[in-house]
Design a protein around this motif. Structure first.
Motif, PDB file in Angstrom:
ATOM      1  N   ASP A   1      -7.801  55.881  62.212  1.00  0.00           N
ATOM      2  CA  ASP A   1      -8.068  54.467  61.935  1.00  0.00           C
ATOM      3  C   ASP A   1      -7.651  54.160  60.500  1.00  0.00           C
ATOM      4  O   ASP A   1      -8.473  53.827  59.642  1.00  0.00           O
ATOM      5  N   THR A   2      -6.367  54.293  60.252  1.00  0.00           N
ATOM      6  CA  THR A   2      -5.879  54.247  58.870  1.00  0.00           C
ATOM      7  C   THR A   2      -5.902  52.843  58.271  1.00  0.00           C
ATOM      8  O   THR A   2      -5.770  52.695  57.055  1.00  0.00           O
ATOM      9  N   ARG A   3      -6.082  51.824  59.085  1.00  0.00           N
ATOM     10  CA  ARG A   3      -6.178  50.456  58.541  1.00  0.00           C
ATOM     11  C   ARG A   3      -7.378  50.307  57.625  1.00  0.00           C
ATOM     12  O   ARG A   3      -7.389  49.428  56.745  1.00  0.00           O
ATOM     13  N   GLN A   4      -8.382  51.147  57.836  1.00  0.00           N
ATOM     14  CA  GLN A   4      -9.618  51.044  57.060  1.00  0.00           C
ATOM     15  C   GLN A   4      -9.517  51.730  55.694  1.00  0.00           C
ATOM     16  O   GLN A   4     -10.396  51.560  54.858  1.00  0.00           O
ATOM     17  N   ILE A   5      -8.462  52.539  55.495  1.00  0.00           N
ATOM     18  CA  ILE A   5      -8.393  53.388  54.304  1.00  0.00           C
ATOM     19  C   ILE A   5      -7.716  52.639  53.167  1.00  0.00           C
ATOM     20  O   ILE A   5      -6.609  52.116  53.315  1.00  0.00           O
ATOM     21  N   ASN A   6      -8.371  52.588  52.034  1.00  0.00           N
ATOM     22  CA  ASN A   6      -7.812  51.914  50.865  1.00  0.00           C
ATOM     23  C   ASN A   6      -8.380  52.534  49.600  1.00  0.00           C
ATOM     24  O   ASN A   6      -9.229  53.413  49.650  1.00  0.00           O
ATOM     25  N   GLY A   7      -7.882  52.071  48.470  1.00  0.00           N
ATOM     26  CA  GLY A   7      -8.308  52.621  47.187  1.00  0.00           C
ATOM     27  C   GLY A   7      -9.336  51.768  46.465  1.00  0.00           C
ATOM     28  O   GLY A   7      -9.579  51.979  45.271  1.00  0.00           O
ATOM     29  N   ILE A   8      -9.933  50.815  47.153  1.00  0.00           N
ATOM     30  CA  ILE A   8     -10.897  49.917  46.514  1.00  0.00           C
ATOM     31  C   ILE A   8     -12.284  50.557  46.548  1.00  0.00           C
ATOM     32  O   ILE A   8     -12.864  50.737  47.618  1.00  0.00           O
ATOM     33  N   LEU A   9     -12.814  50.900  45.393  1.00  0.00           N
ATOM     34  CA  LEU A   9     -14.133  51.516  45.297  1.00  0.00           C
ATOM     35  C   LEU A   9     -15.201  50.437  45.200  1.00  0.00           C
ATOM     36  O   LEU A   9     -15.043  49.457  44.474  1.00  0.00           O
ATOM     37  N   SER A  10     -16.298  50.634  45.937  1.00  0.00           N
ATOM     38  CA  SER A  10     -17.402  49.680  45.843  1.00  0.00           C
ATOM     39  C   SER A  10     -18.219  49.963  44.590  1.00  0.00           C
ATOM     40  O   SER A  10     -18.157  51.046  44.009  1.00  0.00           O
ATOM     41  N   ASP A  11     -19.001  48.979  44.193  1.00  0.00           N
ATOM     42  CA  ASP A  11     -19.743  49.079  42.939  1.00  0.00           C
ATOM     43  C   ASP A  11     -20.790  50.191  42.958  1.00  0.00           C
ATOM     44  O   ASP A  11     -21.121  50.748  41.913  1.00  0.00           O
ATOM     45  N   ASN A  12     -21.323  50.494  44.148  1.00  0.00           N
ATOM     46  CA  ASN A  12     -22.435  51.447  44.206  1.00  0.00           C
ATOM     47  C   ASN A  12     -22.004  52.862  44.573  1.00  0.00           C
ATOM     48  O   ASN A  12     -22.849  53.723  44.811  1.00  0.00           O
ATOM     49  N   GLN A  13     -20.698  53.138  44.632  1.00  0.00           N
ATOM     50  CA  GLN A  13     -20.257  54.483  44.982  1.00  0.00           C
ATOM     51  C   GLN A  13     -20.477  55.460  43.844  1.00  0.00           C
ATOM     52  O   GLN A  13     -20.163  55.165  42.689  1.00  0.00           O
ATOM     53  N   ASP A  14     -21.001  56.649  44.195  1.00  0.00           N
ATOM     54  CA  ASP A  14     -21.145  57.689  43.188  1.00  0.00           C
ATOM     55  C   ASP A  14     -19.869  58.529  43.128  1.00  0.00           C
ATOM     56  O   ASP A  14     -18.895  58.264  43.850  1.00  0.00           O
ATOM     57  N   TYR A  15     -19.884  59.536  42.264  1.00  0.00           N
ATOM     58  CA  TYR A  15     -18.700  60.360  42.030  1.00  0.00           C
ATOM     59  C   TYR A  15     -18.152  60.967  43.323  1.00  0.00           C
ATOM     60  O   TYR A  15     -16.948  60.921  43.578  1.00  0.00           O
ATOM     61  N   TYR A  16     -19.033  61.561  44.140  1.00  0.00           N
ATOM     62  CA  TYR A  16     -18.551  62.309  45.296  1.00  0.00           C
ATOM     63  C   TYR A  16     -17.957  61.372  46.343  1.00  0.00           C
ATOM     64  O   TYR A  16     -16.886  61.644  46.902  1.00  0.00           O
ATOM     65  N   SER A  17     -18.628  60.279  46.606  1.00  0.00           N
ATOM     66  CA  SER A  17     -18.117  59.309  47.575  1.00  0.00           C
ATOM     67  C   SER A  17     -16.777  58.753  47.128  1.00  0.00           C
ATOM     68  O   SER A  17     -15.833  58.646  47.925  1.00  0.00           O
ATOM     69  N   ALA A  18     -16.669  58.404  45.850  1.00  0.00           N
ATOM     70  CA  ALA A  18     -15.410  57.879  45.329  1.00  0.00           C
ATOM     71  C   ALA A  18     -14.303  58.923  45.397  1.00  0.00           C
ATOM     72  O   ALA A  18     -13.146  58.607  45.719  1.00  0.00           O
ATOM     73  N   SER A  19     -14.650  60.172  45.105  1.00  0.00           N
ATOM     74  CA  SER A  19     -13.657  61.244  45.175  1.00  0.00           C
ATOM     75  C   SER A  19     -13.114  61.380  46.592  1.00  0.00           C
ATOM     76  O   SER A  19     -11.899  61.452  46.811  1.00  0.00           O
ATOM     77  N   LEU A  20     -14.018  61.428  47.576  1.00  0.00           N
ATOM     78  CA  LEU A  20     -13.579  61.560  48.960  1.00  0.00           C
ATOM     79  C   LEU A  20     -12.685  60.397  49.377  1.00  0.00           C
ATOM     80  O   LEU A  20     -11.691  60.584  50.092  1.00  0.00           O
ATOM     81  N   GLN A  21     -13.018  59.207  48.928  1.00  0.00           N
ATOM     82  CA  GLN A  21     -12.216  58.051  49.325  1.00  0.00           C
ATOM     83  C   GLN A  21     -10.798  58.150  48.775  1.00  0.00           C
ATOM     84  O   GLN A  21      -9.820  57.912  49.496  1.00  0.00           O
ATOM     85  N   LEU A  22     -10.662  58.517  47.507  1.00  0.00           N
ATOM     86  CA  LEU A  22      -9.322  58.620  46.925  1.00  0.00           C
ATOM     87  C   LEU A  22      -8.575  59.838  47.463  1.00  0.00           C
ATOM     88  O   LEU A  22      -7.355  59.785  47.670  1.00  0.00           O
ATOM     89  N   LEU A  23      -9.283  60.933  47.725  1.00  0.00           N
ATOM     90  CA  LEU A  23      -8.630  62.098  48.305  1.00  0.00           C
ATOM     91  C   LEU A  23      -8.119  61.800  49.720  1.00  0.00           C
ATOM     92  O   LEU A  23      -7.066  62.277  50.133  1.00  0.00           O
ATOM     93  N   THR A  24      -8.868  60.999  50.453  1.00  0.00           N
ATOM     94  CA  THR A  24      -8.443  60.584  51.783  1.00  0.00           C
ATOM     95  C   THR A  24      -7.166  59.761  51.694  1.00  0.00           C
ATOM     96  O   THR A  24      -6.227  59.951  52.483  1.00  0.00           O
ATOM     97  N   LEU A  25      -7.126  58.850  50.750  1.00  0.00           N
ATOM     98  CA  LEU A  25      -5.917  58.046  50.548  1.00  0.00           C
ATOM     99  C   LEU A  25      -4.737  58.932  50.163  1.00  0.00           C
ATOM    100  O   LEU A  25      -3.603  58.740  50.647  1.00  0.00           O
ATOM    101  N   MET A  26      -4.967  59.921  49.320  1.00  0.00           N
ATOM    102  CA  MET A  26      -3.914  60.850  48.941  1.00  0.00           C
ATOM    103  C   MET A  26      -3.396  61.643  50.142  1.00  0.00           C
ATOM    104  O   MET A  26      -2.201  61.839  50.311  1.00  0.00           O
ATOM    105  N   ALA A  27      -4.327  62.095  50.991  1.00  0.00           N
ATOM    106  CA  ALA A  27      -3.935  62.847  52.176  1.00  0.00           C
ATOM    107  C   ALA A  27      -3.096  61.979  53.117  1.00  0.00           C
ATOM    108  O   ALA A  27      -2.097  62.428  53.677  1.00  0.00           O
TER     109      ALA A  27
END
Length: 331
Positions: free
Chosen positions: A301-327
């Motif tokens: 479901d790649t339409r959902q994947i983006n680099g926009i971090l929400s205000d309440n994301q902590d380090y680990y959640s933000a890391s996973l999101q950007l690593l997913t985008l990189m993958a």
């Protein structure tokens, strides 16, 4: 005319995606990276660890940010390098004296740092970074890699994980893409053995009704596998990185199927954050942020994947999101 319009629209979409990704890295830096080059784990008492330093260094390479990479690497060398064995102390506690009290390493952090140095050295033609990567790779093989129960495995750290009658593994540390690059660079067979045996072990880490691996696994002397004592038998915050690592290595891998089958049972926003594989109890809260990004990637479901971090994301959640985008982008 119609063709030109379509090409123009496609270009706009690509540029917008690139801008979002760059904004994500900029937000990550501003939120989690100190001016000195320390990545702060905001969900874990603001400590730093080699995992975070490695992730940050990889992101800096992916987004062509040489200045940040240099700062991150310099801080990591100065504060976490264990000159006795060539590896890195796994954790830095900013408000403690000394800042490093546990002298053990974390093998995934070592691999991430060495991998980032390899990528950076090749991208920016810096021989010193390539040599540093080579040295860390050799130290990993010497101190973190062992042969056990017929398998070549990477232990989670140099100390404390070989219990004689069994060894403890963390399958989220199986960084297949990094091992592949190390094999290409060094031509050492050990990296290919880690890949092949790691894939075989994952095939056999299908526990309970869910058929999923857990965060920490015991490999017994006879070759059998079980959830490791001392940790909850959960597919949880560590193990969620397994499908991410598999996708980054081979997006069409059939080893993604158990994760796809499990997550497809739930509506996207009602997917539990973890499951106990032995009793099937599920987290009373649902995936969000970076966890959800890994789910989306795994299910295509790649339409959902983006680099926009929400205000309440902590380090680990933000890391996973950007690593997913990189993958997804093969970065």
């Amino acid at each position: 005319m119609r063709k030109n319009i379509l090409l123009g629209l496609l270009l706009v979409v690509v540029m917008a995606g690139t801008a979002q990704a760059s904004e994500g890295w900029s937000a990550f830096k501003s939120r989690f990276m100190t001016p000195e080059g320390r990545i702060v784990d905001t969900g874990n008492n603001n400590v730093s660890h080699t995992e975070g330093q490695g992730y940050g260094m990889l992101m800096a390479v992916a987004w062509n940010d040489r200045a940040s990479f240099t700062t991150l690497w310099n801080w990591t060398q100065q504060n976490l390098k264990n000159n006795a064995n060539g590896l890195f102390y796994w954790r830095y506690i900013p408000n403690a004296t000394p800042h490093v009290s546990d002298k053990n390493d974390a093998s995934d952090g070592n691999v991430l740092i060495a991998w980032a140095l390899l990528k950076a050295g090749e991208k920016w033609h810096v021989d010193a970074w390539l040599q540093a990567s080579d040295a860390i790779q050799r130290a990993i093989v010497e101190h973190d890699v062992t042969r056990y129960a017929g398998y070549t495995v990477m232990l989670p750290g140099a100390q404390g994980f070989n219990k004689n009658s069994y060894v403890v593994l963390n399958p989220s540390y199986f960084l297949f893409s990094a091992w592949r690059d190390f094999a290409r660079r060094s031509h050492l067979q050990v990296w290919d053995k880690l890949i092949n045996d790691g894939m075989t072990l994952l095939e056999n880490m299908r526990f309970g009704d869910s058929g999923l691996p857990v965060d920490w696994v015991a490999l017994n002397a006879g070759g059998t596998l079980a959830p490791a004592a001392g940790w909850p038998p959960r597919f949880s915050y560590d193990a969620v990185r397994i499908p991410l690592n598999l996708y980054a290595y081979d997006a069409s891998s059939l080893r993604l199927v158990p994760f796809q089958r499990f997550w497809m049972q739930f509506p996207r926003l009602q997917t539990p954050a973890w499951i106990d594989v032995l009793n099937n109890n599920k987290a009373p809260y649902n995936m969000n942020g970076g966890l959800l990004a890994v789910r989306d990637l795994t299910l295509g479901d790649t339409r959902q994947i983006n680099g926009i971090l929400s205000d309440n994301q902590d380090y680990y959640s933000a890391s996973l999101q950007l690593l997913t985008l990189m993958a997804l982008r093969g970065m």
